[in-house]
Scaffold this motif. Structure first.
Motif, mmCIF file in Angstrom:
data_model
loop_
_atom_site.group_PDB
_atom_site.id
_atom_site.type_symbol
_atom_site.label_atom_id
_atom_site.label_comp_id
_atom_site.label_asym_id
_atom_site.label_seq_id
_atom_site.Cartn_x
_atom_site.Cartn_y
_atom_site.Cartn_z
ATOM 1 N N ILE A 1 -9.511 -13.020 -5.838
ATOM 2 C CA ILE A 1 -8.049 -12.886 -5.781
ATOM 3 C C ILE A 1 -7.771 -11.765 -4.792
ATOM 4 C CG2 ILE A 1 -5.924 -12.431 -7.041
ATOM 5 C CD1 ILE A 1 -7.408 -13.223 -9.629
ATOM 6 N N ASN A 2 -7.092 -12.101 -3.683
ATOM 7 C CA ASN A 2 -6.854 -11.140 -2.612
ATOM 8 C C ASN A 2 -5.367 -10.983 -2.332
ATOM 9 O OD1 ASN A 2 -9.685 -10.816 -2.063
ATOM 10 N ND2 ASN A 2 -9.613 -12.833 -1.103
ATOM 11 N N TYR A 3 -4.942 -9.740 -2.215
ATOM 12 C CA TYR A 3 -3.554 -9.437 -1.862
ATOM 13 C C TYR A 3 -3.194 -10.113 -0.550
ATOM 14 C CZ TYR A 3 0.527 -6.796 -0.341
ATOM 15 O OH TYR A 3 1.778 -6.447 0.105
ATOM 16 N N LYS A 4 -2.018 -10.740 -0.510
ATOM 17 C CA LYS A 4 -1.510 -11.329 0.734
ATOM 18 C C LYS A 4 -0.223 -10.645 1.170
ATOM 19 C CE LYS A 4 -0.352 -15.656 3.017
ATOM 20 N NZ LYS A 4 -0.979 -15.321 4.262
ATOM 21 N N SER A 5 0.759 -10.555 0.251
ATOM 22 C CA SER A 5 2.023 -9.903 0.587
ATOM 23 C C SER A 5 2.782 -9.568 -0.690
ATOM 24 C CB SER A 5 2.878 -10.806 1.484
ATOM 25 O OG SER A 5 3.264 -11.976 0.782
ATOM 26 N N SER A 6 3.863 -8.810 -0.521
ATOM 27 C CA SER A 6 4.690 -8.457 -1.679
ATOM 28 C C SER A 6 6.078 -8.061 -1.219
ATOM 29 C CB SER A 6 4.043 -7.320 -2.468
ATOM 30 O OG SER A 6 3.929 -6.163 -1.659
ATOM 31 N N LEU A 7 7.008 -8.062 -2.166
ATOM 32 C CA LEU A 7 8.365 -7.578 -1.943
ATOM 33 C C LEU A 7 8.695 -6.561 -3.027
ATOM 34 C CD1 LEU A 7 10.297 -10.908 -1.235
ATOM 35 C CD2 LEU A 7 9.709 -9.144 0.424
ATOM 36 N N ASN A 8 9.241 -5.444 -2.621
ATOM 37 C CA ASN A 8 9.711 -4.410 -3.550
ATOM 38 C C ASN A 8 8.610 -3.846 -4.450
ATOM 39 O OD1 ASN A 8 12.371 -4.680 -2.576
ATOM 40 N ND2 ASN A 8 12.718 -6.397 -3.936
ATOM 41 N N LEU A 9 7.379 -3.794 -3.962
ATOM 42 C CA LEU A 9 6.268 -3.225 -4.732
ATOM 43 C C LEU A 9 5.672 -1.997 -4.046
ATOM 44 C CD1 LEU A 9 4.489 -6.421 -6.088
ATOM 45 C CD2 LEU A 9 5.814 -4.743 -7.368
ATOM 46 N N LYS A 10 6.406 -1.431 -3.106
ATOM 47 C CA LYS A 10 6.004 -0.184 -2.445
ATOM 48 C C LYS A 10 4.621 -0.262 -1.797
ATOM 49 C CE LYS A 10 9.000 2.377 -5.354
ATOM 50 N NZ LYS A 10 9.283 3.205 -6.404
ATOM 51 N N TYR A 11 4.308 -1.416 -1.204
ATOM 52 C CA TYR A 11 3.015 -1.576 -0.542
ATOM 53 C C TYR A 11 2.942 -0.701 0.703
ATOM 54 C CZ TYR A 11 -0.745 -3.628 2.185
ATOM 55 O OH TYR A 11 -1.873 -3.810 2.936
ATOM 56 N N ASN A 12 1.837 0.027 0.841
ATOM 57 C CA ASN A 12 1.585 0.867 2.003
ATOM 58 C C ASN A 12 0.257 0.424 2.612
ATOM 59 O OD1 ASN A 12 0.677 2.967 3.740
ATOM 60 N ND2 ASN A 12 1.999 4.422 2.686
ATOM 61 N N ALA A 13 0.325 -0.228 3.767
ATOM 62 C CA ALA A 13 -0.879 -0.770 4.412
ATOM 63 C C ALA A 13 -1.857 0.321 4.833
ATOM 64 C CB ALA A 13 -0.492 -1.617 5.617
ATOM 65 N N GLN A 14 -1.346 1.483 5.252
ATOM 66 C CA GLN A 14 -2.230 2.549 5.711
ATOM 67 C C GLN A 14 -3.092 3.107 4.577
ATOM 68 O OE1 GLN A 14 1.189 3.093 6.817
ATOM 69 N NE2 GLN A 14 0.929 2.538 8.953
ATOM 70 N N THR A 15 -2.493 3.247 3.405
ATOM 71 C CA THR A 15 -3.233 3.833 2.278
ATOM 72 C C THR A 15 -3.752 2.776 1.304
ATOM 73 O OG1 THR A 15 -1.226 4.107 0.967
ATOM 74 C CG2 THR A 15 -1.874 5.948 2.398
ATOM 75 N N ASN A 16 -3.389 1.501 1.541
ATOM 76 C CA ASN A 16 -3.784 0.398 0.662
ATOM 77 C C ASN A 16 -3.286 0.643 -0.773
ATOM 78 O OD1 ASN A 16 -5.007 -2.152 0.395
ATOM 79 N ND2 ASN A 16 -6.810 -1.230 -0.546
ATOM 80 N N GLN A 17 -2.083 1.198 -0.887
ATOM 81 C CA GLN A 17 -1.484 1.510 -2.182
ATOM 82 C C GLN A 17 -0.346 0.534 -2.474
ATOM 83 O OE1 GLN A 17 -2.065 4.692 -4.205
ATOM 84 N NE2 GLN A 17 -3.984 4.430 -3.106
ATOM 85 N N ILE A 18 -0.123 0.293 -3.762
ATOM 86 C CA ILE A 18 0.937 -0.604 -4.208
ATOM 87 C C ILE A 18 1.401 -0.149 -5.584
ATOM 88 C CG2 ILE A 18 -0.566 -2.293 -5.368
ATOM 89 C CD1 ILE A 18 1.239 -4.462 -3.885
ATOM 90 N N HIS A 19 2.555 -0.624 -6.001
ATOM 91 C CA HIS A 19 3.076 -0.286 -7.330
ATOM 92 C C HIS A 19 2.010 -0.601 -8.377
ATOM 93 C CE1 HIS A 19 5.579 -0.252 -10.908
ATOM 94 N NE2 HIS A 19 6.569 0.269 -10.185
ATOM 95 N N ASN A 20 1.847 0.290 -9.321
ATOM 96 C CA ASN A 20 0.802 0.186 -10.336
ATOM 97 C C ASN A 20 0.870 -1.118 -11.144
ATOM 98 O OD1 ASN A 20 -1.484 1.419 -11.450
ATOM 99 N ND2 ASN A 20 -0.314 2.109 -13.215
ATOM 100 N N ASN A 21 2.055 -1.666 -11.348
ATOM 101 C CA ASN A 21 2.180 -2.906 -12.127
ATOM 102 C C ASN A 21 1.437 -4.067 -11.479
ATOM 103 O OD1 ASN A 21 3.731 -1.563 -13.968
ATOM 104 N ND2 ASN A 21 5.660 -2.513 -13.372
ATOM 105 N N TYR A 22 1.348 -4.072 -10.159
ATOM 106 C CA TYR A 22 0.658 -5.151 -9.445
ATOM 107 C C TYR A 22 -0.767 -5.313 -9.963
ATOM 108 C CZ TYR A 22 -1.861 -7.570 -5.753
ATOM 109 O OH TYR A 22 -2.678 -8.442 -5.068
#
Length: 131
Positions: free
Chosen positions: A90-111
C-alpha cells in the motif's frame, strides 16, 4: 489579572490547536506476504472487500494494481495497491487536506491509522481464503 487570564486562554487555545494538528512520517506497506494460495482475482477481491469494509473505494487499474480512495469529511487519501499472488503493498499516491509535506515525507497522523486499518482488513480477508 484580566491580562493573565487572556494570555492563559490564548496559550491554551494555541496548544490545543497544535496538539490536534500532529503529523508523522508516511506509513507505507511494503510486500506484505500472502500466506495462502490465491489467484490474482481472489487477491484483488479480498483487497476490494477489505477496503469497502473500512470505507475505501477500491478500483482495479490493471491486473496487479488497485487504487484506493478514502474520503473522510473534507479529507481525502489516495493509495496505490500493487499485488501479486504472494504479496501486496500500500503506497501513498496523493491526498487533500492532510498536511502532506513531500520534503519531509510527513502527513496528518490519522492517515497512518487509516492505512494500518486497511492493511489489517486485507490480511483478515486473505486469511479467510481457502488454504
Amino acid at each position: 489579572m484580566k491580562n493573565i487570564l487572556k494570555v492563559s486562554s490564548v496559550l491554551f487555545l494555541a496548544l490545543f490547536f497544535l496538539v490536534g494538528c500532529r503529523t508523522a512520517a508516511i506509513y507505507n506497506v511494503n510486500n506484505d506476504p500472502i500466506e495462502v494460495k490465491a489467484s490474482m482475482d481472489k487477491v484483488y477481491n479480498a483487497i476490494k472487500f477489505a477496503g469497502a469494509s473500512k470505507g475505501w473505494i477500491i478500483t482495479k487499474v490493471k491486473p496487479g494494481l488497485a487504487m484506493g480512495k478514502l474520503n473522510v469529511r473534507q479529507h481525502q487519501a489516495v493509495v496505490e495497491i500493487p499485488y501479486t499472488e504472494k504479496s501486496f503493498s500500500i503506497n501513498y499516491k496523493s491526498s487533500l487536506n492532510l498536511k502532506y509535506n513531500a520534503q519531509t515525507n510527513q502527513i496528518h497522523n490519522n492517515y497512518n491509522g487509516w492505512i494500518q486499518n486497511l492493511e489489517n482488513a486485507i490480511n483478515l480477508q486473505l486469511s479467510m481464503l481457502e488454504k
